[in-house]
Motif scaffolding. Structure first.
Motif, PDB file in Angstrom:
ATOM      1  N   GLY A  46       0.777  -1.227   0.000  1.00  0.00           N
ATOM      2  CA  GLY A  46       0.000   0.000   0.000  1.00  0.00           C
ATOM      3  C   GLY A  46       0.807   1.274   0.000  1.00  0.00           C
ATOM      4  N   GLU A  47       2.123   1.167  -0.200  1.00  0.00           N
ATOM      5  CA  GLU A  47       2.979   2.359  -0.176  1.00  0.00           C
ATOM      6  C   GLU A  47       3.092   3.016  -1.557  1.00  0.00           C
ATOM      7  OE1 GLU A  47       6.688   2.078   1.895  1.00  0.00           O
ATOM      8  OE2 GLU A  47       5.974   0.457   3.183  1.00  0.00           O
ATOM      9  N   TYR A  48       2.911   2.251  -2.611  1.00  0.00           N
ATOM     10  CA  TYR A  48       2.963   2.766  -3.973  1.00  0.00           C
ATOM     11  C   TYR A  48       1.601   2.553  -4.640  1.00  0.00           C
ATOM     12  CZ  TYR A  48       8.091   3.331  -4.089  1.00  0.00           C
ATOM     13  OH  TYR A  48       9.380   3.726  -3.882  1.00  0.00           O
ATOM     14  N   THR A  49       1.348   3.334  -5.677  1.00  0.00           N
ATOM     15  CA  THR A  49       0.126   3.162  -6.465  1.00  0.00           C
ATOM     16  C   THR A  49       0.447   2.382  -7.733  1.00  0.00           C
ATOM     17  OG1 THR A  49       0.461   5.213  -7.720  1.00  0.00           O
ATOM     18  CG2 THR A  49      -0.739   5.383  -5.627  1.00  0.00           C
ATOM     19  N   GLN A  50      -0.605   1.823  -8.343  1.00  0.00           N
ATOM     20  CA  GLN A  50      -0.419   1.127  -9.607  1.00  0.00           C
ATOM     21  C   GLN A  50       0.055   2.084 -10.684  1.00  0.00           C
ATOM     22  OE1 GLN A  50      -0.766  -2.345 -10.197  1.00  0.00           O
ATOM     23  NE2 GLN A  50       0.359  -1.659 -12.018  1.00  0.00           N
ATOM     24  N   ALA A  51      -0.408   3.332 -10.624  1.00  0.00           N
ATOM     25  CA  ALA A  51       0.004   4.328 -11.613  1.00  0.00           C
ATOM     26  C   ALA A  51       1.510   4.559 -11.551  1.00  0.00           C
ATOM     27  CB  ALA A  51      -0.740   5.639 -11.378  1.00  0.00           C
ATOM     28  N   LEU A  52       2.072   4.613 -10.348  1.00  0.00           N
ATOM     29  CA  LEU A  52       3.518   4.800 -10.223  1.00  0.00           C
ATOM     30  C   LEU A  52       4.261   3.613 -10.821  1.00  0.00           C
ATOM     31  CD1 LEU A  52       5.500   6.179  -7.234  1.00  0.00           C
ATOM     32  CD2 LEU A  52       6.164   3.966  -8.208  1.00  0.00           C
ATOM     33  N   VAL A  53       3.795   2.421 -10.534  1.00  0.00           N
ATOM     34  CA  VAL A  53       4.454   1.231 -11.082  1.00  0.00           C
ATOM     35  C   VAL A  53       4.373   1.225 -12.603  1.00  0.00           C
ATOM     36  CG1 VAL A  53       4.445  -1.289 -11.136  1.00  0.00           C
ATOM     37  CG2 VAL A  53       4.014  -0.088  -8.983  1.00  0.00           C
TER      38      VAL A  53
END
Length: 443
Positions: A64-71
């Motif tokens: 939950g620390e990163y978003t799918q958009a960032l990945v």
């Protein structure tokens, strides 16, 4: 890295910038072509480093620390690397932004003033998770004769490091130190204090981050903030066209700043349009959120006040039904980040009113917001999209990385001759001419 190390890097960049500004266009272009060739020859090396970053990012996504958009922005692929290589070669093919005579004015016979384009000097950049941003920024800086400090996000550390090494190896004929990679978060704060050496800062990130940079430095800042972009479907729209544009603007690549986040629809066409476009969005996996009038037409989640000012960077879209063109303009004026807005209509007068009424960096008629991009604008690439109004605006390419200085060519002229009772009057006559050293002596 210590403060002294960062200072040494910045000083090296400043020294290199003075030499870089004197390089010929062909030398800079050849260096860029070498960069393109080197990236093309190292796909496996780059993708291996990127895979390390992506695996770590996906672990943080699960936590939950990163978003799918960032990945999604972080991931590289052979096709994306193909685009990066094409971009670098496109930058090499652009007209030289340096040494252009912007204006020529005769002050008096034999006394001529030229306004000539030159590099800015040393540029400090801080950018988000997309590794291709490092290559874009470096390529544009090299072409425009600027040295550059590169600080990417920690999530792309391995990708950025490999790309930087490849770029430096490929530009061995360019003054050493023209590109510097900094990796520690504290180095950003150190850069903010180095107004003696850094001429321009270009942060790419959230509004809060850009505001932090602006509030903590005396260096000029060219801010790139989020993109809360809008598409407005007018009562006079071709609805098939509107559906294609609204779909492309959200789904073609939702993780970028020029993707649409809010769709506004005139009440006269809402019933027909929303049913059709909602089916297309559903097939693409888009989560829709709507106001009360939207939810009378289609079954979607309720939009909150926060939704209207949110950059999702994902397959999420907020929808509002409006009474009029004026209401659409008012909504955009209230919630837009002044990035890119588009109207879909066959009424050219209404389109003109929409485009004149909004002060976003890019305003479109019958086109997807995804066109707001330096490469698509023919700029070769971009270092970011400026949502401010000074120096450079919209996609910032080569022109946005230059400034100018004045060259005065005389023949023994002194100010005393133009003062007092017997003062010689200035002619102040504009003329067509290109500056070159000793121009007057040739005539």
């Amino acid at each position: 890295m210590t403060e002294n190390d960062t200072l040494a890097q910045v000083r090296e960049a400043q020294t290199a910038s003075l030499e870089l500004a004197k390089l010929s266009e062909e030398t800079r272009n050849e260096a860029l072509r070498n960069v393109a060739d080197a990236i093309e020859a190292n796909y496996e090396r780059i993708l291996e480093a990127n895979e390390t970053d992506v695996v770590e990012a996906e672990e943080l996504l699960e936590q939950g620390e990163y978003t799918q958009a960032l990945v999604d922005r972080l991931k590289l692929s052979p096709s994306k690397l193909d685009s990066i290589v094409e971009m670098v070669r496109s930058v090499a093919g652009q007209d030289d932004p340096l040494g252009e005579t912007l204006s020529a004015r005769e002050l008096d016979d034999g006394l001529e003033l030229y306004k000539v384009s030159v590099p800015i000097g040393v540029i400090g950049t801080v950018f988000e998770s997309r590794p291709d941003a490092l290559v874009q920024i470096a390529a544009l800086s090299l072409k425009s004769g600027n040295a550059v400090m590169l600080k990417g996000g920690s999530e792309a550390a391995n990708s950025n490091r490999v790309l930087y090494e490849i770029i430096r190896e490929a530009t061995s004929d360019v003054p050493g130190g023209w590109a510097q990679l900094i990796e520690a978060r504290e180095d950003v704060d150190r850069m903010l204090e180095m107004d003696e050496y850094i001429d321009l800062l270009m942060p790419r990130g959230s509004s809060a981050f850009v505001e932090y940079i602006q509030d903590n430095t005396s260096i000029p800042v060219l801010g790139h903030t989020e993109g809360v972009c809008h598409v407005y479907v007018d009562s006079a729209a071709d609805l098939d066209m509107a559906s294609d544009i609204a779909y492309d603007a959200k789904c073609q690549y939702p993780a970028v700043c020029n993707a649409v986040e809010t769709l506004l629809v005139h009440e006269d066409v809402a019933a027909d349009f929303l049913v059709d476009v909602a089916e297309r969005y559903e097939d693409a996996g888009v989560e829709l959120r709507g106001d009360a009038r939207t939810r009378e037409v289609i079954d979607v989640e309720e939009a909150s006040e926060e939704d209207w000012s949110t950059e999702y960077g994902d397959l999420i879209l907020s929808i509002r039904v409006v009474d009029s063109l004026s209401d659409a303009i008012d909504h955009i004026t209230t919630y837009s980040s002044k990035h890119t807005e588009s109207i879909v209509t066959e009424d050219h007068e209404r389109a003109a009113r929409f485009m004149r009424s909004l002060d976003s960096a890019s305003v479109f008629h019958n086109a997807s917001t995804r066109f707001a991009d330096g490469y698509r604008y023919g700029l070769g690439a971009e270092v970011g999209i400026s949502t401010g109004k000074t120096h450079a605006r919209g996609p910032v390419g080569l022109e946005g990385l230059t400034t100018y200085k004045y060259h005065l060519e005389g023949d023994g002229h002194v100010v005393g001759d133009y003062a007092g009772e017997d003062a010689i009057p200035f002619t102040h006559r504009e003329f067509e001419g290109e500056w070159r050293p000793g121009r007057l002596s040739d005539e």
